[in-house]
Design a protein around this motif. Sequence first.
Motif, PDB file in Angstrom:
ATOM      1  N   LEU A 129       0.834  -1.205   0.000  1.00  0.00           N
ATOM      2  CA  LEU A 129       0.000   0.000   0.000  1.00  0.00           C
ATOM      3  C   LEU A 129       0.872   1.260   0.000  1.00  0.00           C
ATOM      4  O   LEU A 129       0.650   2.193  -0.772  1.00  0.00           O
ATOM      5  N   ALA A 130       1.892   1.235   0.834  1.00  0.00           N
ATOM      6  CA  ALA A 130       2.773   2.409   0.935  1.00  0.00           C
ATOM      7  C   ALA A 130       3.511   2.666  -0.376  1.00  0.00           C
ATOM      8  O   ALA A 130       3.777   3.812  -0.747  1.00  0.00           O
ATOM      9  N   THR A 135      -1.214  -3.562  -8.286  1.00  0.00           N
ATOM     10  CA  THR A 135      -1.358  -5.017  -8.217  1.00  0.00           C
ATOM     11  C   THR A 135      -0.356  -5.586  -7.221  1.00  0.00           C
ATOM     12  O   THR A 135       0.828  -5.241  -7.262  1.00  0.00           O
ATOM     13  N   THR A 136      -0.853  -6.413  -6.317  1.00  0.00           N
ATOM     14  CA  THR A 136       0.018  -7.195  -5.454  1.00  0.00           C
ATOM     15  C   THR A 136      -0.439  -8.644  -5.591  1.00  0.00           C
ATOM     16  O   THR A 136      -0.879  -9.040  -6.686  1.00  0.00           O
ATOM     17  N   GLY A 137      -0.390  -9.435  -4.510  1.00  0.00           N
ATOM     18  CA  GLY A 137      -0.840 -10.815  -4.689  1.00  0.00           C
ATOM     19  C   GLY A 137      -0.433 -11.729  -3.566  1.00  0.00           C
ATOM     20  O   GLY A 137      -0.137 -11.280  -2.450  1.00  0.00           O
ATOM     21  N   ALA A 138      -0.380 -13.012  -3.868  1.00  0.00           N
ATOM     22  CA  ALA A 138      -0.041 -14.053  -2.894  1.00  0.00           C
ATOM     23  C   ALA A 138       0.990 -14.982  -3.512  1.00  0.00           C
ATOM     24  O   ALA A 138       0.974 -15.243  -4.718  1.00  0.00           O
ATOM     25  N   THR A 156      -0.437 -15.790  -7.290  1.00  0.00           N
ATOM     26  CA  THR A 156      -1.662 -15.265  -7.888  1.00  0.00           C
ATOM     27  C   THR A 156      -1.706 -13.758  -7.657  1.00  0.00           C
ATOM     28  O   THR A 156      -1.528 -13.309  -6.523  1.00  0.00           O
ATOM     29  N   PRO A 157      -1.922 -12.962  -8.727  1.00  0.00           N
ATOM     30  CA  PRO A 157      -2.028 -11.509  -8.535  1.00  0.00           C
ATOM     31  C   PRO A 157      -3.357 -11.125  -7.898  1.00  0.00           C
ATOM     32  O   PRO A 157      -4.367 -11.819  -8.059  1.00  0.00           O
ATOM     33  N   VAL A 158      -3.311 -10.010  -7.159  1.00  0.00           N
ATOM     34  CA  VAL A 158      -4.511  -9.479  -6.511  1.00  0.00           C
ATOM     35  C   VAL A 158      -4.529  -7.968  -6.741  1.00  0.00           C
ATOM     36  O   VAL A 158      -3.513  -7.300  -6.491  1.00  0.00           O
ATOM     37  N   PRO A 159      -5.637  -7.393  -7.209  1.00  0.00           N
ATOM     38  CA  PRO A 159      -5.672  -5.948  -7.451  1.00  0.00           C
ATOM     39  C   PRO A 159      -5.718  -5.150  -6.161  1.00  0.00           C
ATOM     40  O   PRO A 159      -6.321  -5.578  -5.166  1.00  0.00           O
ATOM     41  N   VAL A 160      -5.071  -4.011  -6.158  1.00  0.00           N
ATOM     42  CA  VAL A 160      -5.212  -3.024  -5.091  1.00  0.00           C
ATOM     43  C   VAL A 160      -6.255  -2.018  -5.574  1.00  0.00           C
ATOM     44  O   VAL A 160      -6.098  -1.437  -6.658  1.00  0.00           O
ATOM     45  N   LEU A 161      -7.340  -1.872  -4.822  1.00  0.00           N
ATOM     46  CA  LEU A 161      -8.440  -1.010  -5.267  1.00  0.00           C
ATOM     47  C   LEU A 161      -8.315   0.373  -4.640  1.00  0.00           C
ATOM     48  O   LEU A 161      -7.800   0.507  -3.527  1.00  0.00           O
ATOM     49  N   LEU A 169      -7.347  -4.813   1.887  1.00  0.00           N
ATOM     50  CA  LEU A 169      -6.457  -5.453   0.928  1.00  0.00           C
ATOM     51  C   LEU A 169      -6.018  -6.822   1.433  1.00  0.00           C
ATOM     52  O   LEU A 169      -5.998  -7.798   0.672  1.00  0.00           O
ATOM     53  N   HIS A 170      -5.701  -6.919   2.702  1.00  0.00           N
ATOM     54  CA  HIS A 170      -5.241  -8.204   3.232  1.00  0.00           C
ATOM     55  C   HIS A 170      -6.357  -9.240   3.150  1.00  0.00           C
ATOM     56  O   HIS A 170      -6.116 -10.394   2.800  1.00  0.00           O
ATOM     57  N   ASP A 171      -7.580  -8.843   3.430  1.00  0.00           N
ATOM     58  CA  ASP A 171      -8.697  -9.788   3.317  1.00  0.00           C
ATOM     59  C   ASP A 171      -8.848 -10.292   1.889  1.00  0.00           C
ATOM     60  O   ASP A 171      -9.111 -11.483   1.655  1.00  0.00           O
TER      61      ASP A 171
END
Length: 196
Positions: A129-130, A135-138, A156-161, A169-171
Amino acid sequence: MPPVTQPPARVVVLISGAGTLCAALLDADEPAFAVVAVGADREAPGLAVARERGLPTFVVPLAGHADRAAWDAALAGAIAAHRPDWVVCAGFMKLLGPAVLGAFGGRLVNTHPALLPAFPGAHAVRDALAAGVTTTGATVHLVDAGLDTGPVLAQTPVPVLPGDDEQQLHDRIKAVERVLLVDTLVSLTSSRSSVP
Ligand SMILES: Nc1nc2c(c(=O)[nH]1)N[C@@H](CN(C=O)c1ccc(C(=O)N[C@@H](CCC(=O)O)C(=O)O)cc1)CN2
Ligand SMILES: NCC(=O)N[C@@H]1O[C@H](COP(=O)([O-])[O-])[C@@H](O)[C@H]1O
């Protein structure tokens, strides 16, 4: 001749917190593996889920030992008592040392809430976030002596909204981790689940 099906791979899970990823492993109806014990470095809330199911648990606090090496040796012994084929770090917030790595190296897996090598360490979601990434992910990786430097097994990528805070974001990342971790463990253990 019907295929010979081997018993499920024995898995010990290590946690430090809520244990929602551990719960996903416990809830997975997968013949390839079975969680046989859950351990922690503190009296983690997530231990309750294992205890409710009658699974063995163990707590090896760092504070209870003379130094880090003694803690590492005690943790290795506590894990070994359950004869695991695999050890999974699922929110385990301590670096594992030579005793654990020596006993289980190559059979140690960790799940991390970022797309390694980006954002290693204990605060990956906050750091992403900082950094302002979109895009981040797991990541699920094998554990080595370094900090989140082991070979990557799956990502797996995960979008930052827009407007995401750390918890939101962590959830979102955890929802992906729950699937990625189970799928990766099935892949690691299925090769031994049946012998033609
Ligand atoms: N040898 C290894 N051990 C562990 C790894 C690893 O890659 N190699 N991954 C961790 C999990 N993890 C990131 O995914 C991680 C956990 C904790 C820390 C950390 O800095 N811990 C501090 C203490 C923090 C605390 O007590 O709250 C420490 O160990 O001194 C970094 C990365 C699992 N183990
Ligand atoms: N660096 C290690 C790390 O940050 N691990 C992370 O802790 C969370 C545990 O959630 P849980 O306690 O709800 O299963 C998970 O997101 C896991 O990737």
